[in-house]
Design a protein around this motif. Sequence first.
Motif, PDB file in Angstrom:
ATOM      1  N   VAL A   1       0.970  -0.999  -0.143  1.00 24.64           N
ATOM      2  CA  VAL A   1       0.277   0.013   0.106  1.00 24.64           C
ATOM      3  C   VAL A   1       0.840   1.225  -0.141  1.00 24.64           C
ATOM      4  O   VAL A   1       1.700   1.603   0.933  1.00 24.64           O
TER       5      VAL A   1
ATOM      6  N   PRO B   1      -4.221   5.561  -2.305  1.00 25.22           N
ATOM      7  CA  PRO B   1      -3.733   4.360  -1.473  1.00 25.22           C
ATOM      8  C   PRO B   1      -4.230   3.058  -2.145  1.00 25.22           C
ATOM      9  O   PRO B   1      -4.701   2.025  -1.539  1.00 25.22           O
ATOM     10  N   HIS B   2      -3.973   2.917  -3.564  1.00 28.80           N
ATOM     11  CA  HIS B   2      -4.253   1.982  -4.401  1.00 28.80           C
ATOM     12  C   HIS B   2      -3.106   0.632  -4.095  1.00 28.80           C
ATOM     13  O   HIS B   2      -2.015   1.164  -4.400  1.00 28.80           O
ATOM     14  N   ARG B   3      -3.723  -0.498  -3.960  1.00 24.43           N
ATOM     15  CA  ARG B   3      -2.795  -1.445  -3.589  1.00 24.43           C
ATOM     16  C   ARG B   3      -1.957  -1.693  -5.186  1.00 24.43           C
ATOM     17  O   ARG B   3      -2.606  -1.877  -6.032  1.00 24.43           O
TER      18      ARG B   3
END
Length: 238
Positions: free
Chosen positions: A26, A47-49
């Motif tokens: 993350v 906050p994109h994985r």
Amino acid sequence: MALPSPPGLTPLEIAFLCEMEMVTVVPRQRLEGLELLGGPTKPLHPPHRTSLPLWLALLLKRQRRANILPPPWFHPTALTSILDFERSNTDQFTPPPPLPPSPPGTATTSPPFLSSSTADAPDGALPYHWLELGEILLDAAPDDIVDPDAVRRLMRDLREVRMAKMRAGVAVLDGSGMVGLKGVGGMEVSEGRAFISGVVDGLRKIGASREQALREREAEEGDDAYEDIAENAGEMDL
């Protein structure tokens, strides 16, 4: 004069291969994609994985640019279930994650090029590098792990149970000539190689001595039979 290297990979070499495992991170900061030998990585946008090789995820973790999301099997609940399975099944190990289907005519993907350590991995299977991956995450990212003390304790118990099962499985070598190691990880194979190889060499020597004794007994019986035939033939002549 340099000493010969032991057969197989050393623990340091296995840990190095483990760092190529894909893990989920993350990101905390924006970062453009990188051109790596294994191919380009995706840009990081909080906050994109995203999935990255473990060595790169560890580097970003040390720089406080990303957090590592542990795989589902690394949760205390999942490890407890896996430990219960290992204790209740003395003749088999926890099965590894299933291999993804591959198109006809192409090679099957193998570790460390699987998503068995990402956030999408199954929670009831242990990947090939489970032991070394767990130790690395506990050392480098304990703040990203749920209850790291419990996880460390469960990992230790799981390792002891599986190693004891490997040693107990060697007892069947004398009868069947093989021991099932399906589901055993890379570090476990490295740790048990010397013990299993020693047992196999010992059984091989015992088998060779038994065969030699059998041949000598057959040779003695053959000589005795020849002498009996010669004596009978002499009596018939008389």
